[in-house]
Enzyme design. Structure first.
Site, mmCIF file in Angstrom:
data_model
loop_
_atom_site.group_PDB
_atom_site.id
_atom_site.type_symbol
_atom_site.label_atom_id
_atom_site.label_comp_id
_atom_site.label_asym_id
_atom_site.label_seq_id
_atom_site.Cartn_x
_atom_site.Cartn_y
_atom_site.Cartn_z
ATOM 1 N N CYS A 61 -30.558 -36.925 15.901
ATOM 2 C CA CYS A 61 -30.543 -36.768 17.443
ATOM 3 C C CYS A 61 -32.135 -34.918 17.797
ATOM 4 O O CYS A 61 -31.869 -34.384 16.895
ATOM 5 C CB CYS A 61 -29.040 -35.654 18.275
ATOM 6 S SG CYS A 61 -29.796 -35.302 20.227
ATOM 7 N N CYS A 65 -27.408 -29.219 18.803
ATOM 8 C CA CYS A 65 -26.417 -28.559 18.472
ATOM 9 C C CYS A 65 -25.671 -27.821 17.670
ATOM 10 O O CYS A 65 -26.147 -28.170 17.075
ATOM 11 C CB CYS A 65 -25.888 -29.146 20.235
ATOM 12 S SG CYS A 65 -26.681 -29.826 21.480
ATOM 13 N N CYS A 68 -23.031 -30.134 16.284
ATOM 14 C CA CYS A 68 -23.146 -31.170 16.234
ATOM 15 C C CYS A 68 -24.133 -32.170 14.883
ATOM 16 O O CYS A 68 -25.375 -31.356 14.376
ATOM 17 C CB CYS A 68 -24.085 -31.635 17.520
ATOM 18 S SG CYS A 68 -24.621 -33.534 17.763
ATOM 19 N N CYS A 105 -15.733 -46.282 26.618
ATOM 20 C CA CYS A 105 -16.738 -45.025 26.163
ATOM 21 C C CYS A 105 -17.818 -45.372 25.290
ATOM 22 O O CYS A 105 -17.663 -45.605 23.675
ATOM 23 C CB CYS A 105 -16.651 -43.781 26.154
ATOM 24 S SG CYS A 105 -14.925 -42.795 27.297
ATOM 25 N N CYS A 136 -17.501 -45.952 30.246
ATOM 26 C CA CYS A 136 -18.431 -44.978 30.372
ATOM 27 C C CYS A 136 -19.409 -44.930 28.945
ATOM 28 O O CYS A 136 -19.346 -45.111 28.298
ATOM 29 C CB CYS A 136 -17.453 -43.624 29.928
ATOM 30 S SG CYS A 136 -17.985 -41.950 30.059
ATOM 31 N N CYS A 196 -17.881 -37.025 34.262
ATOM 32 C CA CYS A 196 -16.506 -37.331 33.128
ATOM 33 C C CYS A 196 -17.941 -35.867 32.565
ATOM 34 O O CYS A 196 -19.040 -36.050 31.345
ATOM 35 C CB CYS A 196 -16.677 -37.658 31.754
ATOM 36 S SG CYS A 196 -15.235 -37.368 30.195
ATOM 37 N N ARG A 268 -8.548 -34.753 29.599
ATOM 38 C CA ARG A 268 -8.286 -35.332 28.614
ATOM 39 C C ARG A 268 -8.571 -34.849 27.087
ATOM 40 O O ARG A 268 -9.122 -33.284 27.451
ATOM 41 C CB ARG A 268 -10.015 -35.859 27.984
ATOM 42 C CG ARG A 268 -9.959 -37.114 26.984
ATOM 43 C CD ARG A 268 -10.520 -38.062 26.629
ATOM 44 N NE ARG A 268 -10.873 -38.754 27.310
ATOM 45 C CZ ARG A 268 -11.687 -39.180 28.250
ATOM 46 N NH1 ARG A 268 -13.198 -38.909 27.979
ATOM 47 N NH2 ARG A 268 -12.041 -40.479 29.261
#
Length: 342
Positions: A61, A65, A68, A105, A136, A196, A268
């Site tokens: 990616c 972040c 991550c 998901c 999801c 979400c 969640r």
């Protein structure tokens, strides 16, 4: 103070940062009592929704972040993979369904999906829906056309976390803005897909950042249908590798505040459960958490085994929700409404 939003069809409270902070800072037992009371008004307190998360495209990616392992900018040792084949995804979905998961998901480590990938994504959504599961996706930022494509495929939920408060956001991520995230949430909502969205605790934020994150979510035009609250799992090779652990009681407070501020949302208990005792997880359920991820992994991180989750559920008398279940407890089982302390 709280004030009502008269522009909505069903008037609801709009939270100020001051009111939310007073809520958060109450004595814990008062906060838990209010959270459990609100929870029982909108959900069966002994039922928890079970989701399964699969990484359909791992690593590489371009975002930065700080937490991550999938960022190409960090030396986490994770190799990038290609987008999984549709049949592989559906095979995993069948296994998840047969093990009791009702929502599937699928996450891809992208800044945003490319148009060439959309036919496979659509086929995954349609295939999982055909299995009778809720669907999801989390694919990064979306434009309006992509949001409509996902909606037309029948996507139930789109996950796009805001991660933290707007004030703290720039200390965690610099390759996209807080406003970028809110724009994607708006496009998803406008396309008719359920939102979400939640955050991560342990990113070096303060208490007010956690409160402000919840205020942002609660005051969206429609609060998210699902609100994942994650506890950071520090990953070697990322800037957050040495982050200080989250105080367990503060984590419970955040769950409870989320339940009160977003009473009809599924809250969640998400990443980080491997570091949580059974007692801490039970407190989170008492505070209003009513959704978990099941399965041994969450994207690239460990998760409690399904057997350990079922043992904990048995100890607590908790039953899994069915697909598309969202209903309050029987009227006789609900507690009388309790005013929220201001």
């Amino acid at each position: 103070m709280l004030h009502s939003d008269p522009t909505t069809e069903t008037p609801r409270d709009i939270w100020t940062a001051e009111a939310a902070r007073r809520l958060f800072d109450q004595p814990l037992m008062d906060l838990l009592y209010q959270a459990q009371t609100v929870h029982r008004q909108h959900f069966d307190p002994n039922r928890v929704q079970m989701s399964r998360l699969l990484s359909i495209k791992t690593g590489g990616c371009p975002e930065d972040c700080s937490y991550c392992s999938q960022s190409a900018r960090h030396a986490s040792g994770l190799s990038a993979s290609k987008l999984l084949e549709v049949e592989r995804v559906l095979t995993e979905a069948r296994r998840a369904r047969d093990a009791g998961a009702t929502r599937y998901c699928m996450g891809a480590a992208w800044r945003s999906p490319k148009e060439r990938d959309m036919p496979q994504i659509v086929a995954m959504i349609e295939g999982v829906r055909a299995l009778g599961m809720e669907t999801c996706m989390t694919l990064g930022m979306l434009d309006g056309h992509q949001s409509r494509q996902l909606a037309e495929a029948g996507l139930d939920y789109y996950n796009h976390n805001i991660d933290t408060s707007e004030a703290h956001y720039g200390n965690v991520i610099t390759t996209r803005t807080f406003a970028d995230r809110l724009e994607t949430l708006a496009r998803v909502r406008e396309a008719g897909i359920k939102v979400c969205s939640g955050g991560i605790l342990g990113l070096g934020e303060g208490t007010q950042d956690r409160v402000d994150m919840l205020v942002t979510l609660a005051n969206l035009p429609e609060p998210p249908d699902s609100v994942p609250i994650n506890m950071l799992i520090p990953v070697e090779g990322t800037p957050m590798a040495d982050a200080a652990p989250v105080d367990p009681i503060d984590f419970v407070r955040t769950i409870a505040a989320a339940r009160i501020m977003m009473p009809q949302s599924h809250v969640r208990l998400s990443a980080g459960r491997t570091a949580m005792s059974e007692e801490l997880q039970a407190m989170c359920f008492l505070a209003g958490a009513n959704s978990i991820f099941v399965g041994d992994t969450l994207l690239t991180k460990d998760n409690p085994s399904e057997d350990s989750d079922m043992r904990l559920f048995a100890k607590l008398g908790i039953q899994p929700m069915q697909a598309h279940e969202h209903q309050p407890a029987p009227k006789a089982a609900r507690d009388p409404a309790v005013p929220i302390l201001r």
